[in-house]
Design a protein around this motif. Sequence first.
Motif, short mmCIF file in Angstrom:
data_model
loop_
_atom_site.label_atom_id
_atom_site.label_comp_id
_atom_site.label_asym_id
_atom_site.label_seq_id
_atom_site.Cartn_x
_atom_site.Cartn_y
_atom_site.Cartn_z
N MET A 1 8.55 9.36 12.67
CA MET A 1 7.39 10.19 12.91
C MET A 1 7.81 11.60 13.34
O MET A 1 7.17 12.56 12.96
CB MET A 1 6.50 9.53 13.96
N TRP A 2 8.87 11.73 14.13
CA TRP A 2 9.33 13.05 14.57
C TRP A 2 9.79 13.87 13.38
O TRP A 2 9.61 15.09 13.36
CB TRP A 2 10.45 12.92 15.60
N PHE A 3 10.38 13.22 12.37
CA PHE A 3 10.85 13.92 11.18
C PHE A 3 9.67 14.52 10.42
O PHE A 3 9.74 15.64 9.93
CB PHE A 3 11.64 12.96 10.28
N TRP A 4 8.58 13.76 10.34
CA TRP A 4 7.37 14.27 9.66
C TRP A 4 6.88 15.54 10.35
O TRP A 4 6.56 16.52 9.69
CB TRP A 4 6.28 13.20 9.65
N TRP A 5 6.82 15.52 11.68
CA TRP A 5 6.35 16.70 12.43
C TRP A 5 7.28 17.89 12.23
O TRP A 5 6.83 19.02 12.06
CB TRP A 5 6.22 16.38 13.92
N PHE A 6 8.58 17.63 12.25
CA PHE A 6 9.55 18.70 12.06
C PHE A 6 9.37 19.34 10.68
O PHE A 6 9.29 20.56 10.54
CB PHE A 6 10.97 18.16 12.21
N ILE A 7 9.31 18.53 9.64
CA ILE A 7 9.13 19.02 8.28
C ILE A 7 7.78 19.70 8.12
O ILE A 7 7.66 20.75 7.47
CB ILE A 7 9.29 17.86 7.26
N ASN A 84 8.63 7.02 4.74
CA ASN A 84 10.03 7.11 5.18
C ASN A 84 10.55 8.53 4.98
O ASN A 84 9.92 9.36 4.32
CB ASN A 84 10.90 6.07 4.46
N GLU A 85 11.70 8.81 5.53
CA GLU A 85 12.24 10.17 5.55
C GLU A 85 12.54 10.70 4.16
O GLU A 85 12.41 11.89 3.91
CB GLU A 85 13.48 10.22 6.43
N ASP A 86 12.95 9.83 3.24
CA ASP A 86 13.24 10.28 1.87
C ASP A 86 11.98 10.81 1.19
O ASP A 86 12.02 11.87 0.55
CB ASP A 86 13.84 9.13 1.04
N ILE A 87 10.89 10.11 1.32
CA ILE A 87 9.63 10.54 0.70
C ILE A 87 9.17 11.85 1.33
O ILE A 87 8.76 12.78 0.63
CB ILE A 87 8.54 9.45 0.84
N ILE A 88 9.23 11.92 2.65
CA ILE A 88 8.82 13.14 3.35
C ILE A 88 9.69 14.31 2.91
O ILE A 88 9.19 15.42 2.69
CB ILE A 88 8.89 12.93 4.88
N GLY A 89 10.98 14.10 2.75
CA GLY A 89 11.88 15.15 2.29
C GLY A 89 11.54 15.64 0.90
O GLY A 89 11.57 16.85 0.62
N ILE A 90 11.22 14.72 0.00
CA ILE A 90 10.85 15.10 -1.37
C ILE A 90 9.54 15.88 -1.38
O ILE A 90 9.42 16.91 -2.06
CB ILE A 90 10.75 13.85 -2.27
N VAL A 91 8.56 15.42 -0.62
CA VAL A 91 7.28 16.14 -0.52
C VAL A 91 7.52 17.54 0.03
O VAL A 91 6.97 18.53 -0.47
CB VAL A 91 6.28 15.36 0.37
N SER A 92 8.38 17.66 1.03
CA SER A 92 8.68 18.96 1.62
C SER A 92 9.38 19.88 0.62
O SER A 92 9.04 21.06 0.51
CB SER A 92 9.57 18.78 2.85
N LEU A 93 10.32 19.35 -0.13
CA LEU A 93 11.04 20.15 -1.12
C LEU A 93 10.09 20.68 -2.19
O LEU A 93 10.13 21.87 -2.52
CB LEU A 93 12.15 19.31 -1.78
N VAL A 94 9.23 19.83 -2.69
CA VAL A 94 8.25 20.25 -3.70
C VAL A 94 7.30 21.29 -3.11
O VAL A 94 7.01 22.32 -3.74
CB VAL A 94 7.47 19.03 -4.26
N THR A 95 6.85 21.06 -1.89
CA THR A 95 5.92 21.99 -1.23
C THR A 95 6.55 23.36 -1.05
O THR A 95 5.94 24.38 -1.38
CB THR A 95 5.50 21.43 0.15
N VAL A 96 7.78 23.41 -0.57
CA VAL A 96 8.45 24.69 -0.33
C VAL A 96 8.73 25.42 -1.65
O VAL A 96 8.56 26.64 -1.73
CB VAL A 96 9.74 24.50 0.49
#
Length: 125
Positions: A1-7, A84-96
Motif C-alpha cells: 500500500m505504501w508503494f501505491w501512495w509513493f507512485i 501488486n507492485e508490478d501492476i502499479i509500476g506498469i500503470v505508473s510508467l504508462v501514466t508518466v
Amino acid sequence: MWFWWFIFICDLLVPTTMLIGGAVMTNHHPKEINSLLGYRTARSMQNTDTWKFAHSYCGRIWWKIGLTTIIITVLSHLPFYHSNEDIIGIVSLVTVMIQLIILFIPIFITENALKKTFKEDGTRR
C-alpha cells in the motif's frame, strides 16, 4: 500500500507542475525577453507583444491541461490501490509517458496561435 501512495504522489508531479507553471506563466511571466526563463521560441521572442501573448496563451493551456491531467491521473490510479507492485509500476510508467507527451502539446498549439495572431515580423495581423 505504501508503494501505491509513493507512485501516486510521484505521478501527480507533472500535472501539478503544469498547474503551477500555467498560473505563473499567465499571471507573472518574465517582464523582459530572455533566453533563460519562460516560453522561449524564436516566434515568442520577437518582441514584447509576442512574448506576453505566448506566455498568457500557453499558461492558460497548461493550467487547463494540468487540471484535466490531475483528474485523469487520480481516476486511473484508484482501481489499482490494492494491486501488486508490478501492476502499479506498469500503470505508473504508462501514466508518466502519456503525461510527458501531453506536456509538450501546448507548445505546438501556442506556436500555431502565434502564427495566426502575428505576422512573420512580429506585428499583429
